[in-house]
Every structure is written in C-alpha cells, then in structure tokens.
Scaffold this motif. Structure first.
Motif, mmCIF file in Angstrom:
data_model
loop_
_atom_site.group_PDB
_atom_site.id
_atom_site.type_symbol
_atom_site.label_atom_id
_atom_site.label_comp_id
_atom_site.label_asym_id
_atom_site.label_seq_id
_atom_site.Cartn_x
_atom_site.Cartn_y
_atom_site.Cartn_z
ATOM 1 N N HIS A 242 0.811 -1.218 0.000
ATOM 2 C CA HIS A 242 0.000 0.000 0.000
ATOM 3 C C HIS A 242 0.851 1.277 0.000
ATOM 4 N N PRO B 73 2.069 2.169 -4.839
ATOM 5 C CA PRO B 73 0.890 1.859 -5.673
ATOM 6 C C PRO B 73 1.190 0.938 -6.847
ATOM 7 N N LYS C 192 1.056 -2.675 -5.707
ATOM 8 C CA LYS C 192 -0.328 -3.119 -5.515
ATOM 9 C C LYS C 192 -1.022 -3.376 -6.848
ATOM 10 N N GLU D 120 -10.532 -3.335 0.273
ATOM 11 C CA GLU D 120 -9.616 -2.271 -0.143
ATOM 12 C C GLU D 120 -9.185 -1.524 1.116
ATOM 13 N N LYS E 72 -6.069 1.341 2.865
ATOM 14 C CA LYS E 72 -5.053 2.355 2.600
ATOM 15 C C LYS E 72 -4.287 2.620 3.900
ATOM 16 N N MET F 39 -3.709 1.241 9.376
ATOM 17 C CA MET F 39 -4.409 1.198 8.101
ATOM 18 C C MET F 39 -5.874 1.562 8.283
#
Length: 458
Positions: free
Chosen positions: A290, A293, A296, A427, A429, A453
């Motif tokens: 994460h 990018p 991922k 999902e 981040k 997170m």
C-alpha cells in the motif's frame, strides 16, 4: 563496505577479526535499541567479518559474506554446537524445543516434525487459512482504523491453533489465544525485550515484575498445553489431522513416541514461530503493497488473471506474489541473524581459522543488504526475485543448513493466501503517509507502530 581482500590483509590467520572497541554494555544497548544502524556501521568499518561483544554472552563473529555462510551451512553438523547459541530462547520455548538441541536428538525431532509441513498436508491447510482470514476481514467496517500487525496476529494465531490442535472454539482455545497474545506483548517493545535478551535481568520479583509476569504467563500456557496432551492421550482418539495428532502418532527409530514434555515444548515452539513471525511478515507486506501503488497494481492484476474462484495452489504459484513475499522478507527480515554456531573443532572459513568456543553469527540483514547482490538495497523492488535466482547463502530469511526453519514452506504458503484473500476481498489504505521503520519486539524485528491502516471497502 570493506572488501574481503582488504579484510584478509588486515587480519592474520587464526586471529579473530577486528571489531568495535566500545564496551560490551554499549554494544548491547546499541544492539537492542538501534540494531540496523550499528550492524551497517560496523560492517562498513570492519568488513564481512567482525567481532561483537554483548553483555551476558560470549564474544561472537558477525559474518556477512555469502561464500563464508555457504561454508558454515554446508559444514558437517558435528563441527558446531548450535543449541548452546540459542540459549536466549530457552525461557520462551522450553528445554525440549528443537532449537535447543543438536546431534541425533535434533535430527530425530526434525524428522518427526517435518511431515506436518509438507506435501498433501499443505493443501489441507489452504482452505483453513483462507477461511480464518475471511473471519477476521468480516469484522472490519468501512472507515475503521486498525493495526495491520494486530490484525495479522489474529489471523496467524487462529491459523496455527487450528493447524496444531484442530481447535477454533472452546475454553482452552480462547485461553490460549488470550495468553499467547499477552505473552508476546510482554516482550513487545525494545525496553521490554531487555529481560529476554539479558539473563542478568531475569529475576522473579513477584507477579508485577516483568520477569515474574512473563514466567507466570508461560506457566499458564504450559499447563494448557499439558492438559490438551493428556486429554488426547486419555481419549485414545488419534483420528484427527491436526499437527498435535501427527506428533503424538510419530515414533522415533527405536519405536518410542515423544514424551509429554517434548510435545509441550515443540508445541510452544510452533505456536511462537508460527504466530509472531508470520504476523510480522504479513504486516510488512501490507505496508509495502500500500506504500507503493505500482506494487499493488501489479499484484492485483496478477491475482485477477486467475478469475473469480481460483484454485488455491495456483495462487501460491503466482510469480509476482512470490516476489513480493520474498522482497518483504529480504528488506526487513523478521530476525536479524541465523542461528549462531559455536565451533566444536578447528575450522577454516575462507581465510580465517576459528578455534573451539568461537561463536559464528551469520547475519541475515547484512547479507540481504549487500549492494553487490541487491543494488539499491533500501528500495523495495520485488522484480529482483523475477530477474534472478538467489542462492540459499544470499537469501536466507528462515536461516540455513540443518537449522533452517522447518515451517518455512508453511509460512510462505500462509503469507501468499492471506495476502491474496485480503487484496481480493477488501480495499485498504495506509492511515499515515510516512515511512514505517522497524523496531525490536523481543527477538524479532517488527514495524514500529504496527502499520496503521484504514478500511475503504469491504
């Protein structure tokens, strides 16, 4: 870094390599609180072989040359005593842990335990890993802030408890879950790690003292493990497919099963090694995936290429997923050193002749950050593991030789399936846009702060 040729010229044969001149106390404090900084500093100053001294431990030679490490890992096991070098983990794992023995006993115990982590057994664990990961994910809500390390600990502990005992409910199961989590937290910071790493601090001053608290928690876990073993024996039912059942059925060459104490301490070894280390590696993996990018995106594209309901074994064979796991274990290995070896008979390693009593400490971290092997070693680049094959003396996050972790295949298998399940189902981040650095947690190194997170989609 000083080259080997320079190091050879500086050190006469039969003498120990040079090393830091500061006191044992200072070296010990640096090793506990700033290990990465000083490993790199000393390697830069003294080269691929240097001598370190720590309070409460004999002098040891830190080695970061792959050729030397190959010579150590492939030497006759009788050349070294590896068990004595692992005394630091005795209070945690117990007297009969595989890690604390050498010779025939060590070989026999490895032989008894290895079948639990290979072949068809691995396939049977796959559905369990995904199912238990889903259970944890199902508790997440959009907008929730959580610690990746704590969440991965939940998953890894449930996986190891189910795999070892076949348990995922009942009073004993919940007690073990609670106590294992508490025990790990007891040694969960650099400061609290000191009483595990420094024998002189191991004083029982009552239940509220650090060491007193630790040994009481350990005793409670031992009692639960003993109770489970006795209950299984009394029931005389060995129809289960869990690791404990397989261990209780296993017999050595003389036809003897493992004793209760041996079973208990091997269970504790598996609980610790299969819980904390895997959770730490998973937390790091989630951070890097994460944080970058492009990593991922590549990973999701590879996972999606398998379709809606992929075969679990196909997931574990994905090349980029494997590369991400390997690079995670390379850049910040969970443990900094392979098991140390204590020289039993004179041995020549490259241009050094080491005498009995010398401790040789192959350094995983320093080898994993050699610029000649891993250019731009501080950067997370999974492509390294697609572009070339590294030898087991250049990449060895699970140690090497006859002391390599027996759970290596299981750990990699679990990492891949947990990551794939999380990435396909949710999902996430990072909650903070800043680098996460490693910090000591007992004998392991984990992401400081646990990797905060946020859930953005479930």
């Amino acid at each position: 870094m000083v080259t080997i040729s320079e190091n050879r010229q500086a050190q006469p044969i039969k003498n120990l390599p040079d090393g830091p001149k500061v006191s044992r106390f200072i070296q010990t404090i640096r090793a506990i609180f700033q290990p990465f900084k000083y490993l790199e500093k000393y390697a830069q100053e003294y080269g691929d072989f240097y001598t370190s001294k720590f309070a409460g431990f004999p002098t040891q030679v830190v080695i970061s040359n792959p050729q030397a490490i190959q010579e150590i890992f492939t030497a006759d096991s009788k050349t070294f005593n590896s068990a004595k070098g692992n005394e630091v983990v005795r209070p945690l794992l117990g007297d009969y842990s595989l890690t604390l023995h050498d010779g025939n006993y060590h070989q026999q115990q490895r032989k008894l335990l290895l079948p639990s982590f290979h072949g068809e057994r691995m396939k049977a664990y796959g559905n369990t890993i995904c199912e238990l990961t889903e259970q944890v994910i199902n508790q997440w809500q959009v907008g929730q802030l959580f610690s990746a390390r704590e969440a991965m600990q939940q998953i890894s502990l449930r996986v190891i408890l189910r795999s070892i005992f076949g348990l995922d409910e009942g009073e004993r199961y919940y007690q073990l879950r609670e106590l294992m989590g508490t025990l790990i937290e007891t040694i969960g910071s650099p400061l609290r790690s000191t009483f595990i790493l420094l024998p002189l601090l191991q004083k029982d001053l009552g239940a509220w003292s650090p060491w007193g608290q630790f040994i009481r928690q350990k005793q409670q876990i031992n009692e639960l493990l003993n109770a489970e073993i006795r209950e299984r024996k009394a029931a005389n039912d060995f129809s289960g497919e869990d690791i404990l059942t397989l261990m209780m059925l296993a017999k050595d060459e003389a036809g003897q099963p493992m004793t209760e104490a041996e079973l208990r301490d091997e269970l504790m070894t598996l609980l610790f090694a299969g819980h904390e280390t895997t959770a730490t590696a998973l937390a790091w993996a989630l951070y890097w995936i994460h944080h970058l990018p492009e990593v991922k995106e590549k990973l999701l594209n590879e996972l999606n290429s398998l379709g809606e309901n992929p075969d679990l074994m196909a997931i574990t064979k994905l090349p980029y997923l494997n590369a991400v796991c390997c690079e995670t274990l390379r850049i910040y290995p969970v443990v900094l050193f392979s098991f140390p070896r204590i020289v039993q008979a004179p041995i020549k390693i490259m241009d050094y002749e080491f005498q009995p009593g010398t401790i040789l400490a192959p350094c995983i971290y320093l080898v994993h950050h050699r610029e000649d092997l891993y250019p731009q070693s501080k950067q997370f680049k999974p492509e390294r593991f697609l572009e070339r094959q590294f030898s087991p003396y250049e990449f060895f996050p699970f140690g090497g030789g006859n002391r390599r972790c027996i759970g290596m295949a299981f750990a990699m298998f679990e990492m891949k399936l947990v990551l794939a399940t999380i990435l396909r189902r949710t999902e996430l981040k990072l909650a903070e846009n800043r680098p996460v650095l490693p910090a000591r947690r007992g004998i392991t190194m984990a992401p400081a702060g646990g990797v905060k997170m946020v859930v953005t989609k479930v």
